[in-house]
Enzyme design. Structure first.
Site, PDB file in Angstrom:
ATOM      1  N   LYS A  78      10.503  19.171   5.191  1.00  0.00           N
ATOM      2  CA  LYS A  78      11.819  19.398   4.997  1.00  0.00           C
ATOM      3  C   LYS A  78      11.841  20.679   3.866  1.00  0.00           C
ATOM      4  O   LYS A  78      11.180  20.576   2.960  1.00  0.00           O
ATOM      5  CB  LYS A  78      12.590  18.290   4.569  1.00  0.00           C
ATOM      6  N   SER A 158      21.357  15.427   6.164  1.00  0.00           N
ATOM      7  CA  SER A 158      20.900  17.032   6.088  1.00  0.00           C
ATOM      8  C   SER A 158      19.301  17.130   6.791  1.00  0.00           C
ATOM      9  O   SER A 158      18.978  17.930   6.877  1.00  0.00           O
ATOM     10  CB  SER A 158      20.997  17.239   4.621  1.00  0.00           C
ATOM     11  N   SER A 182      20.988  11.200   3.942  1.00  0.00           N
ATOM     12  CA  SER A 182      20.223  12.053   4.941  1.00  0.00           C
ATOM     13  C   SER A 182      18.885  12.017   5.559  1.00  0.00           C
ATOM     14  O   SER A 182      18.603  12.804   6.219  1.00  0.00           O
ATOM     15  CB  SER A 182      20.153  13.400   4.033  1.00  0.00           C
TER      16      SER A 182
HETATM   17  N1  GLN Z   1      25.870  13.650   4.116  1.00  0.00           N
HETATM   18  C1  GLN Z   1      25.871  13.314   2.701  1.00  0.00           C
HETATM   19  C2  GLN Z   1      26.230  14.464   1.962  1.00  0.00           C
HETATM   20  O1  GLN Z   1      26.686  15.599   2.940  1.00  0.00           O
HETATM   21  C3  GLN Z   1      24.574  13.112   2.330  1.00  0.00           C
HETATM   22  C4  GLN Z   1      23.451  14.260   2.140  1.00  0.00           C
HETATM   23  C5  GLN Z   1      22.165  13.744   1.560  1.00  0.00           C
HETATM   24  O2  GLN Z   1      21.766  12.532   1.709  1.00  0.00           O
HETATM   25  N2  GLN Z   1      21.433  14.706   1.285  1.00  0.00           N
HETATM   26  O3  GLN Z   1      26.237  14.727   0.821  1.00  0.00           O
END
Ligand code: GLN
Length: 494
Positions: A78, A158, A182
């Site tokens: 990532k 994400s 995410s």
């Molecule tokens: N979807 C969540 C957010 O937007 C989690 C993001 C994540 O785990 N990095 O914060």
């Protein structure tokens, strides 16, 4: 497509160990698959030359009897992990041209274990999002399609680029990071396994910070066994991260005994949310039946503060983000926009242009909840509620060994959907956020298909640092579900 990309990480590892395959061959096949998958925009940077060099060295190490646990295995990273000499963007314009002079601890661990870097995967900007639509480098498309419907779907976020890379079989595993879901939500959307370890299990050093008390790196793979193998290569105490925990890293694969007798699994009644599709409810029920058949005792439990988890998360995470993102000022690295010539104007112009809309929204929410007049009302209140949420889990784990829930309240949605409604987007995290707030390990295992032919995942949450039980039960769920569906992207190529 080469059949070498159909091997799981464990199969590839075994074939490499027996000398049936070289890392060079395996890596070449995956580089070709990365090229083919370009239309899905899963990678921000491909590193084929580096991959071939690493593969060659892996083959040499193996020949001299020094193979690590991931020796010669091609992986995707990532683009939130700093990689020495390789562009690292966090999916943001503001990190334009940022090439770290150091390596994150997790990736350094992976390379020490023998892993091979295929490239850096796309993500929601600064890991904020659930769709991979907020990346400055463009959206990632899921390799999956609804039956009879050609619309482009999101891979979730994400860690959407990592999820697509693994699901479309161009990497044997990928790193993700999980702040509120995410790793797990994109795993559920793309039919792969996503594992968020206990907070403190994997070092955050060299991972671009979003919300430091929540961020946790973890593996994204096709199978639970692969996940166990990869986590062993990532985890470990790191003196450079003060929240890293000094515990030995077990051989997680050895925990996959298949024997669940005597285990108790809790089903939290508060996770039956309004408007949850019947098919997700049915899958949850199927999961309960599979575990019962394996000798598990199922108990209904209560996690009474669950309904406060999302609002708590969306105060704590933006608060920490607003503080972490203050460092992007255009002075030392990344984008600089001169503005009107004075320093303040340069800061404003750089941040105004460098951050996308979702990041700006969170910086503003975070700054607001941390401001002198509102600190107690919002931030401190949220911290107290977070303690209550962690207390709910503590109480539950006095009665049960694990908790079973769906991973996400829906299947993957189409590109563009939910984009004009941040709250609808935040609701994706309803089942993943509570365990993030409590710092607990959790896995998403692909276990079924929706009526539209899209993958659905079940989540298991474990006790802190008991990743082994999560893996053990996850592998049984995986096996019982018999999930073997292929994304349209691959099915079309068969
Ligand atoms: N979807 C969540 C957010 O937007 C989690 C993001 C994540 O785990 N990095 O914060």
């Amino acid at each position: 497509m080469s059949t070498l990309t159909d091997l799981t990480l464990a199969e590839a590892r075994d074939a490499l160990a027996k000398g049936e395959l070289s890392s060079k061959e395996l890596t070449e096949a995956h580089i070709a698959a990365v090229e083919q998958v370009r239309p899905l925009n899963a990678f921000i940077t491909e590193t084929p030359e580096r991959a071939m060099e690493m593969a060659e060295r892996a083959d040499q190490r193996r020949a001299s009897g020094e193979a690590g646990v991931l020796e010669g295995i091609p992986l995707a990273i990532k683009d939130l992990f700093c990689t020495e000499g390789v562009l690292t963007t966090a999916g943001s314009h503001i990190l334009d041209g940022f090439t770290p002079t150091y390596e994150s601890t997790v990736t350094a661990n992976l390379w020490r274990a023998g892993g091979v870097l295929l490239g850096k995967t796309n993500l929601d900007e600064f890991a904020m999002g659930s769709s991979n639509m907020t990346s400055y480098h463009g959206p990632v498309e899921s390799p999956w399609k609804r039956r009879g419907d050609n619309r482009k779907l999101v891979p979730g976020g994400s860690s959407g680029g990592s999820a697509t890379a693994v699901s479309a079989r161009c990497a044997l595993g990928a790193t993700g990071t999980d702040t509120g879901g995410s790793i797990r939500q994109p795993a559920s959307f793309t039919g792969i396994v996503g594992f968020k370890p206990t907070y403190g299990r994997c070092s955050r050093w060299g991972v671009v910070a979003f919300a430091s008390s929540l961020d946790q790196p973890g593996p994204m793979t096709r199978t639970v066994r692969d996940s166990a193998i990869m986590l062993r290569g990532m985890a470990g105490y790191d003196p450079k991260d003060s929240t890293s925990v000094d515990l030995p890293v077990p051989n997680y694969e050895a925990a996959l005994t298949g024997d669940l007798r005597g285990l108790k699994v809790g089903v939290p009644k508060e996770y039956r949310v309004d408007d949850m599709p019947q098919e997700i409810e049915d899958l949850w029920k199927a999961g309960i039946d599979w575990l019962k058949a394996a000798g598990v005792e199922i108990k209904e439990i209560s996690l009474p503060h669950t309904k406060y988890a999302l609002p708590t998360y969306y105060i704590v995470a933006p608060a920490e983000a607003s503080s972490n993102l203050a460092r992007y000022d255009g002075v030392r690295y990344g984008l600089r926009v001169e503005g009107e010539g004075d320093l303040t104007s340069m800061y404003e112009a750089t941040r105004g242009e460098g951050f996308g809309q979702e990041v700006k929204r969170r910086v503003m929410i975070g700054t607001y909840v941390l401001s002198a007049g509102y600190y107690d009302a919002y931030y401190n209140k949220a911290r107290r509620v977070r303690t209550l949420i962690a207390g709910d889990f503590k109480g539950a784990f006095a009665e049960v060994d694990l908790i079973l829930t769906p991973t996400a309240p829906s299947e993957a949605f189409a590109e563009g959907e939910k984009m004009d409604d941040p709250i609808a987007m935040y609701l994706n995290d309803v089942f993943t956020v509570p365990s993030s707030l409590a710092g607990l390990p959790a896995i998403s295992v692909p276990t079924g298909l929706s009526a539209n032919g899209l993958p659905l995942g079940l989540q298991l949450i474990g006790r802190a640092f008991d990743e082994e039980t999560v893996f053990r039960v996850g592998a049984v769920l995986e096996e019982a579900s018999g999930f073997d569906a292929l994304p349209a992207w691959l099915a079309e190529r068969c």
